[in-house]
Design a protein around this motif. Structure first.
Motif, short mmCIF file in Angstrom:
data_model
loop_
_atom_site.label_atom_id
_atom_site.label_comp_id
_atom_site.label_asym_id
_atom_site.label_seq_id
_atom_site.Cartn_x
_atom_site.Cartn_y
_atom_site.Cartn_z
N THR A 141 0.65 -1.70 -0.25
CA THR A 141 0.09 0.06 -0.02
C THR A 141 0.57 1.51 0.16
O THR A 141 0.93 2.46 -0.12
N MET A 160 1.98 1.43 -4.05
CA MET A 160 1.50 2.05 -4.80
C MET A 160 1.51 3.47 -5.67
O MET A 160 1.67 3.93 -6.25
N PRO A 192 -2.16 -5.15 -4.38
CA PRO A 192 -2.99 -4.16 -3.68
C PRO A 192 -3.42 -3.33 -5.01
O PRO A 192 -4.42 -2.12 -4.27
N SER A 234 -9.39 0.25 -10.57
CA SER A 234 -9.67 1.50 -9.99
C SER A 234 -8.68 2.29 -9.86
O SER A 234 -9.07 3.85 -10.16
N TRP A 235 -7.76 1.39 -9.23
CA TRP A 235 -6.48 2.50 -8.72
C TRP A 235 -5.86 2.84 -10.22
O TRP A 235 -5.77 3.92 -10.27
N GLU A 252 -7.61 5.72 -11.83
CA GLU A 252 -7.01 7.01 -10.58
C GLU A 252 -5.61 7.92 -10.92
O GLU A 252 -6.15 8.55 -10.87
N PRO A 294 -7.76 -2.20 -1.16
CA PRO A 294 -7.43 -0.62 -1.03
C PRO A 294 -7.51 0.26 -2.01
O PRO A 294 -8.31 -0.22 -3.33
N VAL A 295 -8.33 1.16 -2.18
CA VAL A 295 -9.04 2.45 -3.02
C VAL A 295 -8.04 3.39 -2.92
O VAL A 295 -8.09 4.50 -2.37
N ALA A 296 -7.64 4.17 -4.50
CA ALA A 296 -6.99 5.11 -4.10
C ALA A 296 -8.76 6.71 -3.64
O ALA A 296 -9.30 6.73 -3.95
N VAL A 332 -4.01 5.62 -0.42
CA VAL A 332 -4.53 4.78 -0.56
C VAL A 332 -5.26 4.31 1.17
O VAL A 332 -4.43 4.91 2.08
N TYR A 371 -8.51 2.03 2.61
CA TYR A 371 -8.42 0.89 2.58
C TYR A 371 -9.58 0.44 3.68
O TYR A 371 -10.45 1.34 3.73
#
Lengths: 214, 303
Positions: free
Chosen positions: A153, A156, A183, A187-188, A191, B251-253, B258, B260
């Motif tokens: 995380t 990233m 991770p 969607s990442w 983004e 995890p999301v941006a 980042v 969770y």
């Protein structure tokens, strides 16, 4: 002939590197068209290994050994292709690495191996690669595709920095970008402006092929 | 049914599961760890930062804190360009965890320092270049140093290869007489849970039990709901105490950083009920914070 090609395919799908090597030699002595041996033989085996992986029958070791068998066969057939002034059909040039601060090497190496076995020219920068080194390599190699792996995380966000830096450097050929690592997600990718996300090594090959033809 | 265990005896906890800590890296980054730097090196470079992270978990109610030594084996450290003095780094890390525990004041229960051992980061032969002897030696060196600096037990975590997990377990048993917990990382595939190498939870539990593990478990990769499903399999397959440490979802941006998805309440609601299914110890992996652990502790104690 079909039987011979089926054996080539099976040598790869059953990850028998020695058999793949001896079949590649046999193709040369028998005068089998090397292009045909690859496309209708060995490469089919790699596809089959990918299918078995997706079905949950194969795991990392089998996939890795199948791609090794494929690469071994290709290396033996390459000189014969060149003699006929044929080039092995290459799909594009890939620069791949794990981002800075992240020393996870294994997933990235499997993707590199699959891309290479699948017909890409791959430059593997290793792990813990700085943004600057990604940009330099992409420019120097005139890469068609830059692949970035991040397993943490906390690492990233480096994928975003690399994508921005590559765009900013304005290389002669602007490469497409693909991200991966546990991770990360679609969607990442959206983004941070990556062209694609691949959840695993088998998908990475399919996604990379799709990116090259779009 | 709740299982009592050596870890209950050591912590003097009764009638509830033992609570482990949560993620470390994100706390260290919030405290100034630069992107690209090796988190383990902070044990000597910025010890107060590491102690602060430990303290926030102890204050949140964790009964066990992990030393900041996930990557402190010679194979990983040399790759990351970190310290060459592996024993020094591990001893320093164990000392920090000990100091936080000893400063935490009087309590009926006793908090423990778990000596954290992560994977080497390399693939074993024949897939990779690492020989079993090199791996064994690296783990032996790390565990010896952790034990010298008085951790309470060894916690081998995030192992994705049973072969490497068994090497680490063997080395830990060779290096000290402390209890050893071994937690593997599983993925959820179409046909069940497997390590990336293709090993099933049952085969891992059986091999690790035969290898002398004192606790078995699963951590990382899976969110709390999937981890529940896996935990039941582990409990069914094992005579040993079971540890689980899920991620706080996916995890999301969120604007360059980042996050969770699972908030503390959601996470705790999924994890806490596993105590009555036979899980002995529970904590968090990626994305979990002291708040997740505080909530988990609150729910399991029923307060």
């Amino acid at each position: 002939m079909d039987y011979f090609l089926a054996k080539c395919s099976e040598a790869v799908s059953k990850y028998d590197t020695e058999l793949a090597a001896s079949l590649a030699e046999e193709a040369l002595t028998k005068g089998v068209d090397p292009m045909r041996a690859i496309e209708e033989g060995f490469a089919k085996g790699l596809e089959k290994a990918g299918t078995l992986w997706e079905e949950g029958t194969y795991f990392l070791p089998e996939l890795m050994m199948a791609s090794e068998a494929m690469k071994t066969a290709m290396a033996i057939l390459k000189p014969a292709l060149e003699e006929r002034s044929l080039k092995m059909k290459r799909l594009g040039k890939v620069v791949i690495g794990t981002v800075e601060g992240d020393i996870h090497d294994i997933g990235k190496s499997l993707v590199a191996s699959m891309l290479s076995a699948g017909g890409f020219d791959v430059v593997d920068l290793g792990a813990d690669v700085s943004v600057e080194n990604f940009v330099k390599a992409a420019t120097r190699e005139e890469a068609d595709l830059v692949c970035m792996s991040a397993l943490l995380t906390t690492t990233m966000p480096a994928q975003q920095r690399i994508i921005q830096a590559v765009k900013k450097a304005k290389p002669r050929k602007l490469p497409r970008t693909m991200i991966g690592g546990a991770p990360t997600s679609d969607s990442w990718a959206a983004e941070i402006g990556a062209d694609a996300y691949a959840p695993d090594a088998v998908n990475a090959l399919n996604v990379a092929k799709r990116l090259m033809s779009s | 049914m709740e299982r009592t265990s050596w870890i209950h005896e050591l912590t003097k906890i009764e009638g509830r599961p033992v609570i482990f800590d949560g993620a470390m890296g994100s706390l260290l980054m919030a405290g100034g760890l630069k992107p690209g730097a090796v988190p383990d090196m902070l044990c000597v470079e910025k010890p107060e930062l590491v102690k602060g992270a430990h303290k926030s978990y102890v204050d949140a109610g964790a009964d066990v804190i992990h030393t900041n030594t996930f990557g402190s084996n010679r194979i990983r450290l040399s790759q990351a360009g970190g310290s060459k003095d592996v024993p020094l780094l591990n001893r320093a890390a164990a000392k920090l965890a000990r100091e936080v525990i000893e400063a935490s004041g009087e309590s009926r229960t006793r908090a423990l320092a778990a000596g954290d051992v992560g994977p080497s980061g390399k693939l074993l032969k024949p897939l990779g270049e690492l020989s079993p002897e090199e791996a064994h030696e690296a783990f032996l060196e790390q565990v010896q140093s952790l034990a010298e600096a008085r951790v309470d037990f060894i916690s081998i975590e995030t192992m994705f290869s049973l072969k490497e997990a068994l090497l680490a377990l063997e080395a830990a048993k060779d290096a000290c007489s402390l209890p050893v917990s071994v937690s593997m990382t599983y993925e959820k595939r179409k046909n069940g849970f497997f390590t990336v190498m293709g090993e099933t939870p049952r085969s891992c539990v059986e091999a690790l039990s035969a290898g002398g593990a004192d606790m078995v478990g699963a951590n990382c990769t899976l969110a709390s709901a999937d981890m529940r499903e896996l935990a039941l399999e582990l409990v069914a397959a094992s005579q040993l105490p079971v540890l689980i440490e899920p991620n706080a979802g996916q995890p999301v941006a969120r604007g360059g950083s980042v996050e969770y998805l699972e908030d503390p309440a959601f996470f705790a609601a999924n994890v806490a009920p596993l105590a009555s299914e036979g899980v002995t110890a529970m904590g968090g992996c990626c994305g979990t914070t002291p708040e997740h652990i505080r909530e988990l502790r609150r729910v399991v104690t029923g307060k």
